[in-house]
Design an enzyme around this catalytic site. Structure first.
Site, PDB file in Angstrom:
ATOM      1  N   PRO A  33     -66.962  17.130 -38.654  1.00 39.68           N
ATOM      2  CA  PRO A  33     -66.789  15.678 -38.663  1.00 39.68           C
ATOM      3  C   PRO A  33     -68.027  14.946 -38.173  1.00 39.68           C
ATOM      4  CG  PRO A  33     -65.611  16.654 -36.818  1.00 39.68           C
ATOM      5  CD  PRO A  33     -66.074  17.791 -37.686  1.00 39.68           C
ATOM      6  N   GLU A  34     -68.166  13.730 -38.651  1.00 44.53           N
ATOM      7  CA  GLU A  34     -69.259  12.879 -38.201  1.00 44.53           C
ATOM      8  C   GLU A  34     -68.907  12.279 -36.843  1.00 44.53           C
ATOM      9  OE1 GLU A  34     -71.955  12.407 -40.482  1.00 44.53           O
ATOM     10  OE2 GLU A  34     -70.935  13.747 -41.873  1.00 44.53           O
TER      11      GLU A  34
ATOM     12  N   ARG B 180     -76.252  23.728 -45.502  1.00 41.46           N
ATOM     13  CA  ARG B 180     -75.440  22.596 -45.915  1.00 41.46           C
ATOM     14  C   ARG B 180     -75.750  22.289 -47.386  1.00 41.46           C
ATOM     15  NH1 ARG B 180     -73.718  23.677 -41.624  1.00 41.46           N
ATOM     16  NH2 ARG B 180     -73.277  22.340 -39.838  1.00 41.46           N
TER      17      ARG B 180
ATOM     18  N   LYS C 171     -70.414  14.881 -31.021  1.00 39.82           N
ATOM     19  CA  LYS C 171     -69.259  15.442 -31.710  1.00 39.82           C
ATOM     20  C   LYS C 171     -68.337  16.201 -30.762  1.00 39.82           C
ATOM     21  CE  LYS C 171     -71.751  15.855 -36.063  1.00 39.82           C
ATOM     22  NZ  LYS C 171     -72.079  16.744 -37.205  1.00 39.82           N
TER      23      LYS C 171
ATOM     24  N   ASN D 174     -73.248  15.913 -42.198  1.00 34.80           N
ATOM     25  CA  ASN D 174     -73.897  16.056 -43.495  1.00 34.80           C
ATOM     26  C   ASN D 174     -73.756  14.816 -44.380  1.00 34.80           C
ATOM     27  OD1 ASN D 174     -75.507  17.774 -45.065  1.00 34.80           O
ATOM     28  ND2 ASN D 174     -73.776  18.296 -46.383  1.00 34.80           N
TER      29      ASN D 174
END
Length: 284
Positions: A2-3, A250, A51, A165
């Site tokens: 998650p961002e 990624r 995060k 990402n």
């Protein structure tokens, strides 16, 4: 993964449910802390750090959790059925008389002294959504390794904390460079960092990581998740390729016309980036 804005919202939900209340249920379903007696302690606050989530309890204890790829905290009212996954995926339960927070598939569940929180999060760079945000320090850390690809540098939480990402790809588009452009070649790294802060702040209270200003489904991003679809700005098909090395690789997305710089041979479309990352002009 998650961002940072998603973690910010998760912390806000947990704080609203738990903060200021005494735990009537506290069950940490990991071997290291399975016998921890936390029931009866008051929750002081739930704070995000990049995060990471820090649930601070009276008595000088902090429950440190991290969602990584699959973890999730769900909040339930008294008597409400838990529906976040099967019981064997539950790693933590924190309940009060007003509600219960259930942590599913949490890869990190760590109980530590609040005074020792730096052991868990001290390596992080400036937090994009933190009260002590320091843009100059974030820029300094990014430029410490000028040959590093910009997307990888943005994803490194030791440089600045909170970018995942989605934002790494979208920020490269907004800067007009490919994800493989050396960070030292950015014309205005300070502007990139400032824009990162603006995007996360704008999205901290809403879902979707909107970077285009358009909240409609399918219109929220410039390039992320749009492989083979036309770039919203110029119409050129968006390309995609792997970036990084296992287990940190990624998927990168970029427009070969709007973004300049180095890039590998792409997949998902028949188009290839031209010299220097530029591509053919859109057919319109």
């Amino acid at each position: 993964m998650p961002e940072g804005d998603s973690v910010y919202r998760a912390a806000a939900r947990l704080h609203e449910t738990l903060a200021g209340r005494v735990l009537t249920t506290a069950d940490l379903r990991v071997p290291a802390h399975a016998t921890a007696g936390l029931a009866g302690r008051r929750v002081l606050e739930v704070a995000p750090r990049g995060k990471h989530l820090l649930t601070r309890l009276e008595g000088g204890l902090t429950l440190h959790t991290h969602l990584r790829m699959d973890g999730r905290w769900e909040v339930y009212r008294p008597g409400e059925r838990w529906a976040g996954g099967p019981a064997w995926q539950i790693r933590a339960v924190l309940g009060t008389e007003e509600g219960t927070a259930v942590g599913y598939r949490l890869p990190v569940v760590e109980l530590l002294r609040t005074a020792d929180e730096q052991r868990a999060v001290g390596h992080l760079g400036p937090d994009l959504l933190g009260p002590d945000w320091d843009q100059a320090e974030a820029v300094r850390r990014l430029l410490a390794h000028p040959g590093r690809p910009v997307a990888e540098a943005l994803l490194d939480q030791r440089n600045l904390a909170g970018i995942g990402n989605v934002y790494a790809n979208e920020l490269c588009f907004l800067a007009g460079v490919t994800p493989w452009t050396p960070v030292g070649e950015l014309p205005r790294p300070d502007r990139l960092v400032e824009r990162a802060r603006q995007l996360l702040d704008a999205n901290r209270l809403r879902d979707g990581h909107v970077t285009t200003g358009d909240t409609r489904r399918g219109h929220q991003h410039w390039v992320y998740g749009r492989a083979g679809r036309p770039c919203p700005r110029c119409g050129t098909p968006v390309l995609t390729a792997q970036q990084g090395t296992p287990p940190q690789e990624r998927v990168a997305f970029w427009c070969p016309y709007c973004q300049r710089g180095p890039a590998p041979e792409a997949r998902s479309t028949g188009a290839r980036p031209g010299p220097g990352g530029g591509g053919r002009r859109p057919g319109r």
